[in-house]
Write a protein that holds these residues in place. Structure first.
Motif, PDB file in Angstrom:
ATOM      1  N   GLY A   1     -13.686   1.857  37.457  1.00 37.95           N
ATOM      2  CA  GLY A   1     -14.523   3.027  37.206  1.00 37.95           C
ATOM      3  C   GLY A   1     -15.949   2.663  36.817  1.00 37.95           C
ATOM      4  O   GLY A   1     -16.648   3.465  36.185  1.00 37.95           O
TER       5      GLY A   1
ATOM      6  N   PRO B   1     -18.960   4.127  41.412  1.00 33.00           N
ATOM      7  CA  PRO B   1     -17.766   4.972  41.491  1.00 33.00           C
ATOM      8  C   PRO B   1     -18.143   6.431  41.662  1.00 33.00           C
ATOM      9  O   PRO B   1     -19.179   6.889  41.189  1.00 33.00           O
TER      10      PRO B   1
ATOM     11  N   ASP C   1     -12.904  11.483  33.722  1.00 33.14           N
ATOM     12  CA  ASP C   1     -12.411  10.101  33.629  1.00 33.14           C
ATOM     13  C   ASP C   1     -11.675   9.686  34.892  1.00 33.14           C
ATOM     14  O   ASP C   1     -11.164   8.556  34.963  1.00 33.14           O
ATOM     15  N   GLN C   2     -11.573  10.546  35.862  1.00 33.19           N
ATOM     16  CA  GLN C   2     -10.828  10.238  37.085  1.00 33.19           C
ATOM     17  C   GLN C   2     -11.780   9.730  38.161  1.00 33.19           C
ATOM     18  O   GLN C   2     -12.797  10.363  38.452  1.00 33.19           O
ATOM     19  N   THR C   3     -11.453   8.568  38.730  1.00 35.54           N
ATOM     20  CA  THR C   3     -12.246   7.989  39.809  1.00 35.54           C
ATOM     21  C   THR C   3     -11.683   8.472  41.134  1.00 35.54           C
ATOM     22  O   THR C   3     -10.517   8.210  41.464  1.00 35.54           O
TER      23      THR C   3
ATOM     24  N   LYS D   1     -16.853   9.792  40.375  1.00 34.68           N
ATOM     25  CA  LYS D   1     -15.943  10.179  39.297  1.00 34.68           C
ATOM     26  C   LYS D   1     -16.124  11.646  38.951  1.00 34.68           C
ATOM     27  O   LYS D   1     -17.220  12.197  39.044  1.00 34.68           O
TER      28      LYS D   1
END
Length: 923
Positions: free
Chosen positions: A143, A174, A179-181, A176
């Motif tokens: 990330g 990244p 917090d999610q890539t 994103k």
């Protein structure tokens, strides 16, 4: 603005110089000048820095404008794949990067969703790479971004298209959401140090915008999907509502039908069905209830249920009814009724309450008349009492076990084993095996163990116990099973069979003596029957000669009869021909051994039979050096050979084989020898009969040929002279007639017919005279070419092609050219008569060993198998015209030349004639 700033600074500096006192020294003036120079230098650097900052701010403003433009353009695209392709192209076009790629996470791989720039054509559709690979995999899993302004120094860098890449710098950030890539934005440049902090900030901003756009696209797709699903659900709901209305109507109709069915079911049920109101009045009873309690429907309408309850159970019923009112259900409840006539009736069934608007409305009951069952149960209890009394008074020892423990033993058991019920019933340490003799304890322990495990035992066992005096008592145990306390119990009956055993032993001894006598008698009867069978079979073999005189059928019949006489695995009949033993008949072999031949002088066993004129018995062929293995004899171990003797002359021998050693006895050998004598006589008689038939055929053939000779003289005189006159007349008439005159065609037809008549006459005369060939060296192919040339006109007229194929360097043969020409003339004539236009004839000559082989084939209609066997008989023909002598003459000529001829033909498949002629010998 810079100019105003510089002017103000210079004015300030001049003001300072003007304010200096005039009396200051020159040194101070120089010092002020130097300060002015230094100040001017610092001022210049500050101006340069300010310009650089302003340029950077302008560049940043331009980038932000571009970012805003990119964001607005990709935000307008809501379809995910088009959004990603649009974003990649905009980034590449806006910032002029060499390579732009967008990857999204798909499980354990990063899948390439969009690409723009110089490397676009090198990536295949649906390209992906594992998340553990390269800078892209690292950025997605961690990330975080990676800047590699020199990819040769970056260990995580890998090239996916190494043979095409010119990348020197790479930036990967990244994509994103929180917090999610979601994926990665990868930029590549062919120049070192291509990415600075400003580029990184721009790329990260673009990546964030792409992430927001991706999330918006996914949300849009989800909303569209949800809207579609809602619309579909609404349609399905409307359809379901319509179907529900239809099903309600159908269910209502079904319920009406069901109510009618159940009403009919209740009315016709064998059980007693009733409904009692909350006040205790009977609201409904079925037909069985009325018939059983002997009431009519009219009588029940005003009847309270208590009226049918037996007076002795009214209190019980009132208690039950009170509990039913409180919602209690009763199953298998027993009650006693009183019928209208006062008969006592025992019933059993269920009572269930029903409520209306939350209030008790009544109860329904389904009852069964168990009066007869109770009577049977009472009788069963009485029988059980009788059974127990019978068991206690029985002379046999009886016990009952359940789950490996004794539940009951009778008095005889206690007396027989010298125990009491107290010792056994409920005693955990009691071991029944200790009561029996030592030799029976393993059996008894096994039975007790298996019974304890619930295994089923055999019905009968025998074992031994000891009485008080220590004497052995033989006992018989009979096991049976019966229901006991909700499970299965084992009942055993033990009987003293000591006396019976003694009597049985005496009977057994007497029976063995009788049985031994019976075996001896049976052996004698069996041997006598065997001798009768042998005599019968030998008589049948002798009689078979009068039934069939075909050698093949006779020998097969003999081996079949031999199988009845003495069982064998294989058998063979050898007959002598010249200096060889030839297998004429065989049975039981895995390979075809018929017609195999073996030299007389090399057959050791035959030479011994020739000397002894008696059978030879070999117990095991593997240990007897005289036995010679032959093809198909690999399994033979036991062997009997018996000579076939006719007037003390051996014409062959009979061999009988077994696949196991030492299975033949001397008696078997004597039997085979006796059978061989009959076989030899049968074969001799068959040969005599065959010779007789051949002699008769020759006589008949001779008579036919003699008659043909007489006819030939007449034919030669009566036909040839007129034919000569007709031929001369035709030639005279054709004088002066042109070649195109139609009369010449008629004359040619007359000439052809006369040639046919002349050939017939010559064939008849040839058969009668049977002239011997005058052999002289000559080439067979020359004879064939000349005869084909003679027939060429007719072949051409009938449109029949004739192909010749001769091997190179064929040597000359000793042959009669005229007779050999007749052979091929007859063959060609036969083919021409049956071949349709467009057919073919092939004649080939090859050298095979010491023979020249001629193959004459045509593709005509062929002939059936039943005609093929008679084609060489004189006067046999299937044609409407002809004498049937052609092939007979051909065969005679070929045999006169020391050769042989064979014909193959099949209906619809043509004909093939093969002639083999020997080369001249050294003499």
């Amino acid at each position: 603005m810079d100019r105003q700033f510089i002017q103000g600074s210079m004015d300030s500096l001049v003001g300072q110089v003007d304010n200096l006192p005039l009396n200051n020294s020159l040194h101070e003036l120089e010092l002020a000048y130097q300060q002015a120079i230094s100040y001017a230098r610092d001022l210049n650097e500050e101006i340069i820095e300010r310009r650089r900052v302003e340029a950077a701010l302008a560049h940043r403003a331009a980038q932000l404008a571009l970012i805003n433009d990119i964001g607005s353009k990709i935000a307008a695209v809501l379809e995910l794949d088009r959004l990603l392709e649009r974003a990649a192209c905009l980034v590449q076009e806006t910032f002029d990067y060499h390579h732009v790629a967008l990857f999204l996470v798909d499980g354990q791989v990063a899948r390439l969703k969009a690409v723009a720039g110089s490397y676009t054509s090198y990536f295949p559709p649906d390209h992906c790479q594992h998340l553990s690979q390269g800078m892209i995999g690292w950025v997605i899993t961690q990330g975080e971004k990676i800047i590699a302004n020199d990819v040769s120094l970056e260990p995580r860098y890998i090239s996916l298209i190494a043979e095409h890449t010119i990348t020197q710098a790479e930036l990967c950030v990244p994509i994103k959401v929180g917090d999610q890539t979601l994926g990665a934005l990868d930029l590549q440049s062919p120049h070192l140090g291509s990415f600075n902090e400003s580029d990184i900030m721009v790329v990260e901003t673009v990546a964030n915008q792409i992430a927001v756009a991706i999330e918006n696209a996914r949300l849009y797709q989800a909303v569209q999907l949800e809207l579609a699903e809602r619309k579909q659900a609404e349609l399905a709901l409307q359809q379901a509502y319509a179907e529900l209305e239809q099903r309600v109507e159908e269910r209502t109709a079904a319920l009406r039908r069901s109510e009618e069915r159940y009403q009919d079911l209740f009315d016709n049920a064998h059980d007693l069905i009733q409904s009692v109101t909350a006040a205790g009045r009977l609201a409904y009873v079925n037909r069985s209830w009325l018939e059983t309690l002997e009431y009519s429907a009219a009588e029940v309408s005003d009847l309270y249920f208590e009226a049918v309850v037996h007076p002795g159970q009214l209190t019980l019923w009132r208690d039950i009814f009170q509990q039913i009112k409180e919602g209690q259900h009763f199953v298998n409840q027993r009650l006693v009724f009183t019928t209208k006539t006062g008969r006592k009736l025992v019933v059993e069934g269920s009572f269930n309450p029903y409520f209306e608007n939350g209030r008790f409305a009544g109860c329904r009951g389904i009852l069964r008349d168990i009066t007869e069952r109770e009577q049977a149960e009472n009788a069963l209890r009485e029988n059980e009492l009788k059974y127990r009394t019978l068991i206690q008074q029985s002379n046999d020892a009886i016990y009952l076990t359940c789950e490996g423990k004794f539940e009951m033993v009778n008095r005889r058991f206690e007396k027989l084993f010298n125990v009491t019920q107290k010792d056994m019933i409920g005693a955990p340490d009691f071991i029944f095996a200790n009561l029996v003799a030592p030799q029976s304890r393993p059996l008894v322990k096994e039975l007790v163990s298996r019974a304890a495990q619930g295994q089923t035992l055999r019905p009968h066992y025998e074992f031994t116990t000891l009485n008080k005096s220590g004497d052995e008592i033989d006992l018989e145990l009979t096991v049976s099973y019966l229901a006991y306390r909700g499970g299965l119990a084992t009942q055993g009956i033990i009987r003293d069979i000591t006396e019976r055993k003694r009597v049985e032993a005496e009977k057994r001894q007497a029976y063995q003596q009788v049985q031994q006598y019976a075996v001896e008698l049976a052996e004698k009867v069996k041997e006598e029957q065997r001798q009768r069978e042998i005599a019968t079979i030998l008589a049948e073999v002798v009689a078979s000669v009068s039934l069939t005189f075909s050698p093949g059928e006779l020998l097969d019949h003999i081996l079949n009869k031999l199988q009845q006489l003495i069982p064998y695995d294989s058998a063979t009949i050898f007959l002598i021909k010249d200096d060889y033993l030839i297998i004429e008949a065989a049975r039981g072999f895995e390979v075809d051994v018929i017609s195999h031949r073996y030299a007389l002088a090399e057959d050791v066993l035959f030479q011994e039979m020739l000397t002894q004129k008696s059978y030879i018995l070999i117990g095991d062929t593997h240990t007897d050096h005289r036995y010679q293995a032959r093809p198909g004899s690999e399994k033979i171990r036991g062997w009997i050979g018996a000579p076939l003797l006719v007037a003390q002359q051996i014409i062959g021998y009979l061999a009988v084989d077994r696949h196991l050693p030492h299975t033949f006895a001397e008696a078997d050998a004597n039997l085979v020898q006796a059978f061989a004598h009959q076989v030899a006589q049968a074969i001799y008689n068959a040969r005599l009969f065959a010779e007789l038939k051949e002699t008769q055929a020759q006589l008949i053939q001779g008579e036919r040929l003699a008659a043909l000779g007489q006819m030939a003289a007449t034919v030669a005189h009566e036909l040839r002279n007129p034919l000569m006159a007709i031929q001369m007349g035709v030639e005279y008439l054709l004088r002066g007639v042109s070649e195109t005159d139609p009369r010449r065609q008629g004359a040619a037809l007359m000439q052809t017919s006369m040639d046919r008549i002349n050939r017939i006459v010559e064939d008849i005369l040839y058969v009668v005279r049977a002239p011997q060939p005058i052999l002289a060296p000559g080439f067979l192919q020359t004879v064939i070419e000349a005869e084909v040339s003679h027939w060429q006109l007719l072949l051409t007229t009938k449109k029949i092609a004739c192909h010749l194929e001769f091997a190179a360097n064929l040597p000359p043969l000793l042959l009669d050219a005229d007779q050999m020409a007749r052979v091929f003339s007859n063959l060609i004539s036969n083919s021409v008569d049956v071949l349709p236009p467009g057919s073919e004839i092939s004649i080939g000559v090859t050298l095979v060993g010491q023979n020249q082989v001629v193959t004459f084939t045509d593709n005509g209609p062929g002939m059936p198998l039943e005609h093929l066997s008679r084609i060489f008989e004189p006067f046999f023909t299937t044609k409407t015209r002809g004498t049937g002598l052609g092939l007979y003459i051909i065969k005679q000529i070929i045999e006169y030349h020391g050769g042989n001829i064979t014909v193959w033909s099949e209906a619809g498949a043509g004909t093939k004639v093969t002639i083999s002629l020997p080369l001249p010998g050294d003499e």
